[in-house]
Design a protein around this motif. Structure first.
Motif, mmCIF file in Angstrom:
data_model
loop_
_atom_site.group_PDB
_atom_site.id
_atom_site.type_symbol
_atom_site.label_atom_id
_atom_site.label_comp_id
_atom_site.label_asym_id
_atom_site.label_seq_id
_atom_site.Cartn_x
_atom_site.Cartn_y
_atom_site.Cartn_z
ATOM 1 N N LYS A 1 0.830 -1.196 0.000
ATOM 2 C CA LYS A 1 0.000 0.000 0.000
ATOM 3 C C LYS A 1 0.872 1.257 0.000
ATOM 4 N N SER A 2 0.306 2.352 -0.499
ATOM 5 C CA SER A 2 1.016 3.634 -0.512
ATOM 6 C C SER A 2 -0.001 4.755 -0.512
ATOM 7 N N VAL A 3 0.345 5.865 0.113
ATOM 8 C CA VAL A 3 -0.540 7.015 0.096
ATOM 9 C C VAL A 3 -0.459 7.667 -1.286
ATOM 10 N N GLU A 4 -1.603 7.955 -1.873
ATOM 11 C CA GLU A 4 -1.644 8.537 -3.216
ATOM 12 C C GLU A 4 -1.954 10.024 -3.175
ATOM 13 N N PHE B 1 -8.431 11.422 5.781
ATOM 14 C CA PHE B 1 -8.985 11.626 4.447
ATOM 15 C C PHE B 1 -7.915 11.557 3.368
ATOM 16 N N TYR B 2 -6.745 11.002 3.711
ATOM 17 C CA TYR B 2 -5.772 10.671 2.680
ATOM 18 C C TYR B 2 -6.327 9.508 1.853
ATOM 19 N N VAL B 3 -5.968 9.478 0.579
ATOM 20 C CA VAL B 3 -6.357 8.364 -0.280
ATOM 21 C C VAL B 3 -5.147 7.453 -0.481
ATOM 22 N N TYR C 1 -8.433 3.397 -1.272
ATOM 23 C CA TYR C 1 -9.319 3.562 -0.127
ATOM 24 C C TYR C 1 -8.947 4.835 0.614
ATOM 25 N N MET C 2 -9.830 5.281 1.493
ATOM 26 C CA MET C 2 -9.638 6.550 2.187
ATOM 27 C C MET C 2 -9.403 6.307 3.671
ATOM 28 N N GLY C 3 -8.419 7.015 4.219
ATOM 29 C CA GLY C 3 -8.139 6.936 5.647
ATOM 30 C C GLY C 3 -7.437 5.661 6.036
ATOM 31 N N ASN C 4 -7.673 5.221 7.266
ATOM 32 C CA ASN C 4 -6.955 4.053 7.792
ATOM 33 C C ASN C 4 -7.771 2.774 7.704
#
Length: 943
Positions: free
Chosen positions: A864-867, A877-879, A916-919
Motif C-alpha cells: 500500500k502507498s498514500v496517493e 482523508f488521505y487516499v 481507499y480513504m483513511g486508515n
C-alpha cells in the motif's frame, strides 16, 4: 586564454601519445557476450566487454603480456600476447562452459544465457545497477516495457486498467524515476501530466537490455531521485539474424481474442562494416474492466464527511493495439571509428467505450453516462551519433536526437471539438433511497452513527418506492461533454563526451548535453446543456434514453462476478456509439435546444512551455588497488523554463495572459566506491545528489473544472514550485555463484527537500462547493530502506530436481514527510509517507528448465502507498492505494535450435487494483477487476 592554451596542449598530448593498445571481442557458441571481465595479468588494469561483446585496452607498454578472461558460468581463459606499438587486434575469443552439467543448462535452457549476460553487466558496472536482457524479457508474460521492468529488484509499477504503464524505483513517486532510451531522457505526454514516460506505448520486443541504476554516476541524467531506467534498443548483430513470432490468446472478462506478432531482422554488409537491424511488433487485444468507485461527502463536517455521495458501477469494454518499429544502422570505418543512426516509431491505441451507472444519494437520483473514445499515444524520432578512438588515450563520443511524444483523443467525428465525448442521463426518484442512517444519509455500516449502512462491496438502493428502478423511459439527457485532451513534448538533444586515459590507473570523463523541450498541453471540458435544464421558456422536452438508438449492454450477465454481481440492477440499455456521435451535430443541437455553457476556467486549460537545459559533468575513475575502484565527480544542470498560459478570476469572470519563468541550477556531486573482495563478490558504496523537476502541469497557472463528477472539482497549477533535491547514501553487496546465480543486498537512505505533493481543499464559488486540487512544496522528508535478492539454480540436485531454480527479491522502504496543517488557527506538523511510496515490494519466481522445457511462475507484490495527501482534512482523508499481488505463468518448449513454442498467462489470481480513504481499507474509493488473460504461440529463428 592561458587556460584554453593549456587545455589544448593537454588534449593534443593525449591525442597523439602512442603506446600499445588491445582490442577484441568475446563470444560463446551462441553469440557475443557483454560484461566479460578482462584483466591484464600482474597489474591492476581491467575492463569489461560492452553490450556488443567488444573490449579495448589503451596505453599499454610493448612486449609480452597476458590477459585473463572471466565470465559467470565459463572457464577462465588466459591469452598470451606480444604487444607491438599501436593497435593489436585479437579478433574474437571464444569461451567454453565450466562443466558438462552447466553446458547443458546454457545450451538447452531458455533463461540461463540471459541471466549470465545480466549478471555480468551488473558485476562490472560502475553504478549500482540491475540488468535484464531481451531474451529474459521474452520468456516472461510481459508485453510492454513497464511489464518487463516490474521483475527487477526494487521496481514497482502502476497498473492502468489491467496493464502496467508506469514504473518506479524503491517505492518512490513515479515522477522521481528517470526513463531513458539509449541513455537520453525521453519526452513524456502522460495523461497524468508528469515527466516520466508512459511505457505501455513501448512493445517489449523493441528492447535489447534494461539497465536500472539505483545510484547514478555523473555521466547520467541527474533528475533521478528514485533511480534511472535505461531502455537500450536493439542494435545491429554481428551475424545475420532473422526471427519471427506469433501468438493468439483470450481475455476472460471481455470473452474476446487477442493476438501479437513480431519480426526481428539484422545483418551486416560490405565486409561487416555496415550493420542493420529492424524490429517490429504488434499486439492487438480486447479487454474489459469492472470498477467500483465511491465518492464521499468530504465537503461536509464531522462524521458526515464519511457519508456516501455517490456509487458508480463502471464497465470498460474496449480494444487496445500496441505496435512499433525500431530500426538501426551502424557503419564501422575501422575498429576505432563508428557512426550510427536509430529510429523509433511506437504507437498505442486504446479504444475505450465506458458505461457508468450511479446511485447519487445526495441528489436522490440515478445517473447513467456513456462515453466512447480512442486514446492515442505515440513516440517517434531518431538519433545519430558516433564513437571515435582518436588515440590510445583519447576517445570522443557524440550524439544528437530528436524525439516527440504525443497523447490525444480523436473522437467524435463531425464536430468542431475532437476529444472525449460523454452523454449523461439522469433519473430522479419518486420515492427515496433507503437503508439510511439516523441523520438521513447513506453510510458504510462501520461509519454510520447508528450502525445502519451497507457493506462496501454491496451498496444497495433499498428503494422506498418499487417503481424507482433504473428505466430507459425515465433516464433523461441532462448534459453532453467533450473533453479536448492533447499532450505533447518535443525534445531535441545534443551531447558530447570525452574519455581520457591518463595512465594505467586513472581515467577522466567529461562532457556536456543540451536539451530544448517544447511542451503543449490541453484539458478542456466543453459542456452542453438542454434548454430546459437552463430553464429556457417553451424549451423542447428532455430526450429520453429509450427514444434513441441503443445497443446491448456488454456481457451484462457477467457484471462484477468477483463480488456476487451486486450491481446488476444498475445495468441499463446504453445508447450506441453512432448515437453518441450523432449528438454532437448541429441538427441535434438545434432540434433539442442544446446550448454550450462555457466554463469560466476554459481559457486556462491550455499551456505552452519551453524548457532549455544545459548540463555538464566531469568525473574520474581511479583504480586505487587491483581490488579497489573509486569513481568521483559532479554534474551540473542549469534549467530555464518559460510557461505561457491564462489566469482567470472565477468570481469576476476575467481572463488574462500569464507568462512565468523558472530558472534554477542543480549542482550534483557524486562519489562511488567499488571493492572486489574476491573475483565473485563486490561491496559498493555511494553518495549521490540528485533532483527532480516539477511537472509542467504542476507549474502551469491554468485551471480546469470537471463538472461530470458527483462533487465538481477544480485542478490548478502552482508556478512557484521548487525542484525537489535529495542526498542519497547507498551500501550494497553482491556475490556471484558459479552456476549462474547471485545473492545481493544492501541499505540506502535519502534526505529529501521540497517534496511536491497534491493538496486537496474545499472551496465554495458562487454557492457551488468544489474540491480544489493544487500542488505544493513540503519542506523536509526522508526515505530509508533495505533490499535483498537471490537467484539460485539447483542443478546439483539429482535427476528431475536439477531443473529447478528460484529468483526472489524484496525491498523495504520507510519514508517520512512533514505535512503542515492548519488546526484551530495554528500550524500543526503531521507525519506521512511520501506519495506513491510503498513500504513493501517484491518478486518471487519459481522456474524449471531442463531438456528444452522452461516453466516460470512469477509473482509481483506492491504494498500500500498514500496517493493523495489532504492537507485540509488530515490523515483520515488521505487516499491510499491498496496492496497488490499478481501471479503470472509462462512456459516454453524448445522443439529444435530454431523453433520454440510458448504459453503465457497473466493475473492468475484475478487480483484487483484498489484505492481507499483513511486508515480503513474497507472505505473504498475505487476497486477494479480485470480477470485472466493469456496466449499461446511460437517463435522461429530462421537465421
Amino acid at each position: 586564454m592561458r587556460l584554453k592554451f593549456l587545455l589544448l596542449l593537454l588534449i593534443t598530448h593525449f591525442a597523439f601519445s602512442q603506446k600499445a593498445s588491445i582490442e577484441g571481442k568475446v563470444a560463446d557458441a551462441a553469440g557475443y557476450l557483454p560484461g566479460v571481465s578482462i584483466l591484464l595479468k600482474n597489474s591492476s588494469r581491467g575492463t569489461a566487454t560492452d553490450l556488443n561483446g567488444a573490449f579495448r585496452f589503451e596505453n599499454l607498454a610493448t612486449g609480452k603480456s597476458t590477459i585473463v578472461i572471466t565470465y559467470i558460468g565459463y572457464a577462465i581463459k588466459e591469452v598470451e600476447l606480444e604487444l607491438k606499438e599501436g593497435k593489436n587486434d585479437l579478433n574474437t575469443i571464444t569461451l567454453t562452459e565450466l562443466d558438462q552439467t552447466l553446458q547443458e543448462v546454457v545450451v538447452k535452457a531458455a533463461m540461463a544465457p540471459s541471466q549470465m549476460k545480466a549478471m555480468s553487466i551488473k558485476r562490472n558496472a560502475l553504478a549500482i545497477m540491475e540488468v535484464i536482457a531481451a531474451d529474459a524479457i521474452g520468456k516472461l508474460p510481459d508485453r510492454n516495457a513497464a511489464e518487463a521492468v516490474q521483475r527487477m529488484q526494487g521496481v514497482s509499477v502502476a497498473r492502468y486498467h489491467g496493464e502496467a504503464d508506469q514504473a518506479t524505483v524503491r517505492g518512490t513517486p513515479f515522477s522521481w524515476t528517470s526513463t531513458l532510451f539509449n541513455g537520453t531522457r525521453m519526452p513524456s505526454a502522460s495523461v497524468y501530466g508528469n515527466r516520466n514516460s508512459i511505457l505501455d506505448a513501448v512493445p517489449s520486443e523493441m528492447i535489447q537490455y534494461v539497465q536500472l541504476s539505483k545510484a547514478i554516476t555523473p555521466d547520467m541524467e541527474g533528475d533521478a531521485i528514485g533511480g534511472s531506467i535505461n531502455f537500450v534498443m536493439r542494435t545491429a548483430p554481428e551475424n545475420r539474424t532473422f526471427s519471427i513470432s506469433g501468438a493468439g490468446g483470450y481475455n476472460q472478462r471481455s470473452e474476446n481474442g487477442t493476438y501479437n506478432a513480431s519480426l526481428v531482422y539484422g545483418d551486416r554488409f560490405f565486409k561487416n562494416k555496415l550493420g542493420v537491424i529492424v524490429a517490429s511488433s504488434i499486439w492487438d487485444r480486447n479487454w474489459a474492466t469492472d470498477e467500483l468507485a465511491i465518492a464521499y461527502n468530504t465537503q461536509l463536517t464531522g462524521n458526515q464527511r464519511n457519508s456516501i455521495n455517490s456509487v458508480n458501477a463502471k464497465r470498460y469494454f474496449g480494444k487496445r493495439r500496441t505496435y512499433g518499429v525500431n530500426a538501426g544502422l551502424e557503419y564501422n570505418f575501422n575498429s576505432s571509428n563508428k557512426i550510427y543512426a536509430r529510429t523509433l516509431l511506437d504507437k498505442f491505441d486504446d479504444i475505450r467505450p465506458v458505461y457508468e451507472s450511479y446511485y447519487e444519494f445526495n441528489a436522490n437520483r440515478y445517473r447513467f453516462s456513456y462515453r466512447y473514445s480512442q486514446y492515442e499515444t505515440s513516440i517517434k524520432g531518431f538519433e545519430i551519433g558516433g564513437n571515435h578512438q582518436v588515440s590510445s588515450k583519447l576517445k570522443i563520443d557524440w550524439k544528437a536526437s530528436d524525439y516527440i511524444m504525443k497523447f490525444a483523443i480523436n473522437t467524435p467525428p463531425n464536430f468542431k471539438n475532437n476529444g472525449l465525448p460523454i452523454a449523461q442521463f439522469n433519473q430522479s426518484l419518486v420515492g427515496k433511497f433507503g437503508n439510511l442512517s439516523s441523520d438521513g444519509r447513506k453510510y458504510l455500516s462501520f461509519d454510520s452513527p447508528n450502525g445502519v449502512g451497507d457493506d462496501p462491496l454491496n451498496i444497495q438502493p433499498a428503494l422506498t418506492n418499487a417503481t424507482d428502478i433504473l428505466d430507459p423511459n425515465k433516464l433523461l439527457l441532462q448534459q453532453l461533454i467533450v473533453y479536448e485532451l492533447d499532450q505533447q513534448e518535443h525534445d531535441k538533444v545534443g551531447q558530447l563526451d570525452f574519455t581520457i586515459n591518463a595512465n594505467d590507473k586513472l581515467t577522466f570523463k567529461a562532457g556536456g548535453k543540451y536539451r530544448t523541450k517544447e511542451r503543449f498541453g490541453e484539458a478542456t471540458p466543453n459542456v452542453y446543456l438542454p434548454a430546459l435544464a437552463l430553464r429556457v421558456p417553451n424549451a423542447p422536452p428532455f430526450v429520453k434514453l429509450s427514444e434513441l438508438a441503443t445497443e446491448q449492454y456488454p456481457l451484462g450477465n457477467n457484471f462484477f462476478p468477483e463480488i456476487g454481481k451486486p450491481f446488476d440492477n444498475l445495468i441499463s440499455t446504453p445508447i450506441s456509439k453512432q448515437q453518441l456521435f450523432d449528438f454532437f451535430t448541429n441538427d441535434f443541437f438545434t432540434k433539442n435546444g442544446i446550448t454550450e455553457v462555457a466554463q469560466a476556467t476554459n481559457p486556462t486549460t491550455k499551456h505552452e512551455g519551453t524548457e532549455n537545459v544545459a548540463a555538464g559533468y566531469a568525473m574520474a575513475i581511479f583504480d586505487a588497488t587491483p581490488k579497489l575502484k573509486l569513481i568521483g565527480g559532479f554534474r551540473d544542470e542549469y534549467t530555464n523554463l518559460t510557461m505561457k498560459g491564462k489566469s482567470v478570476d472565477i468570481k469576476n469572470k476575467t481572463v488574462k495572459d500569464v507568462v512565468t519563468e523558472n530558472k534554477y541550477n542543480a549542482f550534483l556531486p557524486m562519489f562511488h566506491l567499488k571493492y572486489a573482495i574476491t573475483p565473485k563478490s563486490n561491496i559498493r558504496a555511494a553518495f549521490t545528489k540528485t533532483f527532480v523537476r516539477a511537472n509542467f502541469t504542476d507549474l502551469n497557472v491554468s485551471e480546469s473544472v470537471d463538472l461530470s463528477k458527483a462533487i465538481p472539482t477544480i485542478t490548478k497549477g502552482n508556478p512557484a514550485l521548487k525542484p525537489t533535491f535529495s542526498n542519497n547514501f547507498d551500501l550494497m553487496g553482491e556475490y556471484f555463484f558459479d552456476n549462474i546465480g547471485l545473492i545481493s543486498g544492501g541499505v540506502f537512505h535519502k534526505e529529501i527537500s521540497n517534496v511536491i505533493f497534491s493538496d486537496i481543499a474545499n472551496e465554495s464559488i458562487d454557492g457551488i462547493n468544489y474540491l480544489v486540487t493544487q500542488p505544493k512544496n513540503l519542506k523536509n522528508s526522508s526515505l530509508t530502506g533495505f533490499e535483498i535478492g537471490i537467484t539460485r539454480r539447483f542443478n546439483k540436485l539429482p535427476g528431475f530436481l536439477s531443473g529447478f531454480g528460484v529468483e526472489v527479491n524484496y525491498s523495504f522502504v520507510n519514508s517520512s514527510v512533514e505535512v503542515p496543517r492548519l488546526i484551530d488557527g495554528k500550524i500543526v506538523i503531521e507525519k506521512s509517507g511520501l506519495p506513491n511510496q510503498s513500504k513493501n515490494m517484491g518478486n518471487a519466481i519459481l522456474f524449471y528448465e531442463k531438456n528444452g522445457l522452461s516453466l516460470r511462475l512469477a509473482s509481483n507484490f506492491r504494498g500500500k502507498s498514500v496517493e493523495t495527501i489532504n492537507q485540509q482534512l488530515g490523515p483520515e482523508f488521505y487516499v491510499w492505494s491498496d496492496d497488490n499481488l499478481t501471479l503470472d505463468f509462462s512456459g516454453s518448449y524448445t522443439i529444435s535450435k530454431k523453433i520454440r513454442t510458448f504459453v503465457e498467462l497473466n493475473n492468475l489470481t484475478n487480483s484487483y487494483v484498489g484505492l481507499y480513504m483513511g486508515n480503513n481499507k474497507n472505505r473504498i474509493t475505487s476497486r477494479e477487476w480485470y480477470s485472466i488473460r493469456g496466449q499461446a504461440g511460437f517463435k522461429v529463428d530462421i537465421f
